[in-house]
Design an enzyme around this catalytic site. Sequence first.
Site, PDB file in Angstrom:
ATOM      1  N   LYS A  68      45.651  36.233  51.415  1.00  0.00           N
ATOM      2  CA  LYS A  68      46.225  35.282  52.386  1.00  0.00           C
ATOM      3  C   LYS A  68      47.601  34.801  51.912  1.00  0.00           C
ATOM      4  CE  LYS A  68      42.836  35.234  55.345  1.00  0.00           C
ATOM      5  NZ  LYS A  68      42.990  35.839  56.671  1.00  0.00           N
TER       6      LYS A  68
ATOM      7  N   SER B 199      44.152  30.226  55.156  1.00  0.00           N
ATOM      8  CA  SER B 199      42.960  29.515  54.712  1.00  0.00           C
ATOM      9  C   SER B 199      43.322  28.452  53.684  1.00  0.00           C
ATOM     10  CB  SER B 199      42.017  30.527  54.066  1.00  0.00           C
ATOM     11  OG  SER B 199      40.972  29.859  53.405  1.00  0.00           O
TER      12      SER B 199
ATOM     13  N   TYR C 266      40.478  37.387  47.747  1.00  0.00           N
ATOM     14  CA  TYR C 266      40.585  37.081  49.185  1.00  0.00           C
ATOM     15  C   TYR C 266      41.724  36.076  49.420  1.00  0.00           C
ATOM     16  CZ  TYR C 266      39.636  34.405  53.437  1.00  0.00           C
ATOM     17  OH  TYR C 266      39.768  33.728  54.626  1.00  0.00           O
TER      18      TYR C 266
END
Length: 356
Positions: A152, A124, A148
């Site tokens: 990643k 992302s 989050y």
Amino acid sequence: MKILVTGGAGYIGSHTCVELLNAGYEIIVVDNLSNSKQESLKRVRQITGKSLSFYKADILDSTALNEIFIENKIEAVIHFAGFKAVGESVNFPLAYYHNNVTGTMRLCEAMTKHGVKRMVFSSSATVYGNPVSVPISEDDPVGATNPYGRTKQIIENMLGDLQVSDPEWNVALLRYFNPIGAHESGLIGEDPNGIPNNLIPYISQVAIGKLNELKVFGKDYQTKDGTGVRDYIHVVDLAAGHVKALEKLLGSTGIQTYNLGTGKGHSVLDMVGAFEKAAGKKIPCCFVERRPGDIDISYANPAKAQRELGWRASKGIIEMCEDTWRWQSYNPEGYITHKLHYITSANTVVNYEESL
Ligand code: NAD
Ligand code: UFG
């Protein structure tokens, strides 16, 4: 050629399944349906006229993964499965590290055991945190600002270490910018739980009358109209990028990172205007405080994907909003089968079930 798609029942996964089937790949989807419905896969089949295999299983379940790899001669994995809500990750960081990081570890262990060493991974643009400059290039510094995003980043590093330890691995890390839109058929799209966090699903629910007005977060950003600027990319363009990345993996080894974005930034007010045009409706808006953690501006330099994958986004924001609106109007309650206009008989549904 068989491709395992983890998280294939989800928003981006289902659109990628369509592109993979249309490109002639056989696909096996593994999804625990924690944030999706199996109905999406029935619709993938309806759009393409092709079948796929589905396992309702968790990527944390090594035994289930092992069986899937034994039962199928898998050549490569496209790995979407994971949790993705930034705010939720702040409140439940351990759930995010467990599902995203440990889940990917289990998957890599199973792949290693069965000699499958090709992976396309959903990363992302959130890994860039507050970008030093725009457009953002792949070698710009990373520094995610929420749990989050950090999952990643950790997974990107883990896959890098794995590839160094065994040069036969071939990995594409795809850093998506802001995926929106839906398949042009209106059959598959984004089906968020509860009140949406993201801009376009929120606007779309205002347009359909489920929410009263859009709250625009902040009007004093350093942008042309004071509202946040992002690189919105049509989910079908994004899905096509996965097929291109897969083609690259099949012919080489190594690890590469690619930005998947359009290279264009649009403000919140630009998107409101585009949606109003697409839906032919006024979107009531009000300005409120900034949302904590939001940045002024983010858009990609997509040149590397153009150069090395031969991929380029082709759809503009009006088309993105038109397709979102078609999906929203055909499916005001998301994936609820009995409301669908296209299911003509009980038999049709039964046949889908059998083919999955
Ligand atoms: P999504 O929630 O619609 O799809 C993810 C799918 O994974 C869901 O179907 C869910 O049920 C499944 N899943 C989750 N944990 C699982 C597990 N442990 N085992 C098996 N299945 C599991 O999300 P999406 O928008 O399609 O995103 C797909 C991927 O792309 C995610 O990894 C996400 O982090 C990444 N991503 C999304 C965006 C975005 O804005 N949508 C942006 C950048 C990156
Ligand atoms: N916004 C509003 N009102 C809303 C929702 C959003 O004004 O109700 C604004 C935000 O402030 C921002 C823009 O709309 O300026 C876009 O916000 P989104 O929540 O749609 O998207 P983000 O850029 O914040 O983040 C999304 C995903 C992340 C992902 C990132 C990059 O939520 O997970 O894109 O891919 F990492």
